[in-house]
Write an enzyme that holds these catalytic residues in place. Structure first.
Site, PDB file in Angstrom:
ATOM      1  N   ARG A 169      -6.405   3.957 -15.288  1.00 25.71           N
ATOM      2  CA  ARG A 169      -6.368   4.728 -14.043  1.00 25.71           C
ATOM      3  C   ARG A 169      -6.962   6.140 -14.169  1.00 25.71           C
ATOM      4  NH1 ARG A 169      -2.475   6.081 -11.585  1.00 25.71           N
ATOM      5  NH2 ARG A 169      -3.266   5.675  -9.493  1.00 25.71           N
ATOM      6  N   CYS A 213     -14.793   5.246 -27.611  1.00 21.29           N
ATOM      7  CA  CYS A 213     -16.035   6.017 -27.637  1.00 21.29           C
ATOM      8  C   CYS A 213     -16.611   6.210 -26.241  1.00 21.29           C
ATOM      9  CB  CYS A 213     -17.045   5.330 -28.542  1.00 21.29           C
ATOM     10  SG  CYS A 213     -16.356   5.059 -30.165  1.00 21.29           S
ATOM     11  N   GLU A 214     -15.925   6.984 -25.431  1.00 17.66           N
ATOM     12  CA  GLU A 214     -16.363   7.345 -24.081  1.00 17.66           C
ATOM     13  C   GLU A 214     -15.740   8.711 -23.796  1.00 17.66           C
ATOM     14  OE1 GLU A 214     -17.841   5.362 -21.537  1.00 17.66           O
ATOM     15  OE2 GLU A 214     -17.835   3.429 -22.586  1.00 17.66           O
ATOM     16  N   PRO A 241       4.326  -5.302  -1.085  1.00 16.18           N
ATOM     17  CA  PRO A 241       4.249  -4.097  -1.912  1.00 16.18           C
ATOM     18  C   PRO A 241       3.936  -4.427  -3.370  1.00 16.18           C
ATOM     19  CG  PRO A 241       6.542  -4.616  -1.399  1.00 16.18           C
ATOM     20  CD  PRO A 241       5.710  -5.639  -0.707  1.00 16.18           C
ATOM     21  N   GLY A 242       3.104  -3.633  -3.986  1.00 14.27           N
ATOM     22  CA  GLY A 242       2.818  -3.775  -5.415  1.00 14.27           C
ATOM     23  C   GLY A 242       3.257  -2.512  -6.137  1.00 14.27           C
ATOM     24  N   TYR A 273      -0.683  -1.234 -12.201  1.00 15.67           N
ATOM     25  CA  TYR A 273      -2.109  -1.153 -12.518  1.00 15.67           C
ATOM     26  C   TYR A 273      -2.330  -0.495 -13.873  1.00 15.67           C
ATOM     27  CZ  TYR A 273      -2.062  -2.378  -7.617  1.00 15.67           C
ATOM     28  OH  TYR A 273      -1.791  -3.008  -6.432  1.00 15.67           O
ATOM     29  N   GLY A 280       0.761  -1.235   0.000  1.00 15.71           N
ATOM     30  CA  GLY A 280       0.000   0.000   0.000  1.00 15.71           C
ATOM     31  C   GLY A 280       0.791   1.284   0.000  1.00 15.71           C
TER      32      GLY A 280
HETATM   33  C1  PLP Z   1      -3.279  -5.002  -3.978  1.00 16.76           C
HETATM   34  C2  PLP Z   1      -2.741  -5.623  -2.746  1.00 16.76           C
HETATM   35  C3  PLP Z   1      -1.453  -5.344  -2.325  1.00 16.76           C
HETATM   36  C4  PLP Z   1      -0.551  -4.360  -3.022  1.00 16.76           C
HETATM   37  O1  PLP Z   1      -1.010  -3.045  -2.889  1.00 16.76           O
HETATM   38  P1  PLP Z   1      -0.113  -1.836  -3.446  1.00 16.76           P
HETATM   39  O2  PLP Z   1      -0.893  -0.630  -3.117  1.00 16.76           O
HETATM   40  O3  PLP Z   1       0.004  -2.038  -4.914  1.00 16.76           O
HETATM   41  O4  PLP Z   1       1.200  -1.890  -2.754  1.00 16.76           O
HETATM   42  C5  PLP Z   1      -0.977  -6.009  -1.209  1.00 16.76           C
HETATM   43  N1  PLP Z   1      -1.751  -6.898  -0.538  1.00 16.76           N
HETATM   44  C6  PLP Z   1      -3.012  -7.165  -0.921  1.00 16.76           C
HETATM   45  C7  PLP Z   1      -3.805  -8.154  -0.140  1.00 16.76           C
HETATM   46  C8  PLP Z   1      -3.555  -6.550  -2.026  1.00 16.76           C
HETATM   47  O5  PLP Z   1      -4.807  -6.822  -2.391  1.00 16.76           O
END
Ligand code: PLP
Length: 414
Positions: free
Chosen positions: A312, A342-343, A274-275, A370, A239
């Site tokens: 996004r 077309c939006e 982390p993503g 994303y 997050g």
């Molecule tokens: C999406 C997600 C993440 C990663 O979130 P980021 O905001 O991209 O770091 C981590 N854990 C869970 C369970 C998620 O669904």
């Protein structure tokens, strides 16, 4: 260190000029920097070096095999949310013993696949899921390792679509129920309680909500210990936000150190998921200007990328920096950067001061997270190609989709 720089009057990714990639792969095209991915991973790995830890990259942010493979080679773990993501991680050479499986809707088939692979942990999100997992594991003659995703009821102060830690959210088990559910899990013969986890939302730019969530979790860990339930890993979720425009998220080290201060000298292994902060600023979306429409009230630059490629802006009203690949001299205008879909919500940027000509290349920055993973075929648009740059070389890591691939599973009426 920055991996996207202007060199010889042209925007480059590491040592590769973007025009070279456009010539070879056409546009729209996602481009990632391997060095940027490695650097982002190391920031976490280094910050956690003093503890027993595992960085579990959240695959949904960008699930291209090459991206997963770069992380797997660094020893990364993975946080998956579907059987499809499990298959991707295995295909990319990820270690099954470093996989945690999150998500509110795991099917029995997905559980079976994950048990067969021998994953590290199921992050369970409801009482019903505990019961189902126990049954699936019993049928398979296995013991499933489980963690409960506890919803700490803290406000992440982010976009409502990506806030997940409030009471009213569909995610996790309510904090008040957690003790009872751990007791239930401990009593199920085919489950083995091993961890605790939380994930309160995405694109957080402040540390306090993370600290508040962890403190609640640690209180629970102590209560569980008194009840004779031992937790061997604490998963702090993901997050952490990134800078798209003027956000000032804390550096990874500050975030980890703040959580480390709460953890003190606890012996548990620390997991994180982390993503966005591992991939967001490691990729761009390269697009070409098809048409310019100069109007009385507005100027439009119609580009060949659209909301189906990068959702996004349309979905969250998100802001991405847009840079010309070749900067032009002369006077600029204010443009709406829009796609062909077309939006009216099909925009990539609004009110951008640019000096453009038809045929120009534009880089939509911070598109590594994303972006491609949320893309679709809306308007029967084949999905973009993806390229990985490494030094002075680049590799096509996903070819542009063809029309035949796009309709391969469809049929006319008999
Ligand atoms: C999406 C997600 C993440 C990663 O979130 P980021 O905001 O991209 O770091 C981590 N854990 C869970 C369970 C998620 O669904």
């Amino acid at each position: 260190m920055t991996f996207f720089t202007q060199r010889d009057q042209q925007l480059c990714v590491e040592g590769v000029p973007l025009e070279r990639i456009a010539d070879a792969c056409a546009t729209p095209c996602y481009i990632y920097s391997r060095a940027a991915l490695e650097s982002a991973y190391r920031a976490y790995d280094d910050a956690l070096a003093q503890r027993d830890h595992l960085v579990c990259y959240a695959v949904k942010a960008n699930s291209n095999l090459a991206v997963l493979n770069v992380f797997a080679r660094l020893g990364s773990g993975f946080d998956i949310v579907s059987g499809g993501e499990l298959a991707r991680v295995l295909k990319a050479g990820g270690d099954p013993q470093k996989i945690v499986f999150s998500g509110v809707g795991k099917t029995a088939a997905e559980m079976q696949a994950a048990l067969a692979a021998g994953i590290l942990c199921f992050n369970v999100e409801s009482e019903s899921e505990l019961a189902r997992l126990n049954k699936v594991a019993a049928d398979a003659g296995k013991i499933a390792p489980v963690s409960l995703r506890v919803n700490p009821d803290v406000d992440a102060q982010t976009h409502p679509y990506i806030a997940t830690g409030l009471k009213e959210s569909k995610f996790g088990v309510p904090f008040e129920d957690a003790l009872r559910l751990y007791g239930a899990a401990a009593g199920m013969p085919n489950l083995r309680v091993c961890g605790i986890d939380c994930h309160i939302g995405s694109q957080l730019t402040e540390i306090p909500p993370f600290v508040a969530a962890l403190q609640k979790l640690l209180g629970l860990v102590d209560q569980l210990a008194s009840a004779g339930i031992k937790i061997s890993h604490i998963d702090i979720g993901g997050g952490l936000g990134i800078r798209y425009r003027d956000e000032t998220p804390p550096p990874v080290a500050d975030y980890i150190n703040a959580l480390g201060a709460c953890l003190g000298n606890r012996a548990q292994k620390i997991l994180c998921e982390p993503g966005r902060s591992l991939v967001g600023n490691t990729g761009i979306l390269l697009t070409r200007v098809e048409y310019l429409k100069h109007g009385e009230h507005r100027n439009f630059a119609v580009v060949d990328a659209a909301m189906n490629d990068l959702m996004r802006p349309a979905l969250y009203d998100a802001w991405h920096d847009i840079q010309p690949v070749h900067a032009r001299r002369g006077t600029s205008r204010r443009y709406e950067i829009v796609g062909p879909v077309c939006e009216s919500g099909d925009f990539l940027g609004r009110d951008r001061e640019l000096n453009l000509a038809e045929g120009d290349l534009l880089a939509i920055m911070s598109a590594g997270a994303y972006g491609m993973s949320m893309s679709s075929n809306y308007n029967t648009r084949p999905r973009a190609a993806e390229v990985m740059v490494a030094g002075n070389e680049f590799h096509i890591v996903r070819s542009r989709e063809t029309f035949d691939q796009l309709i391969a599973t469809e049929k006319n009426m008999p």
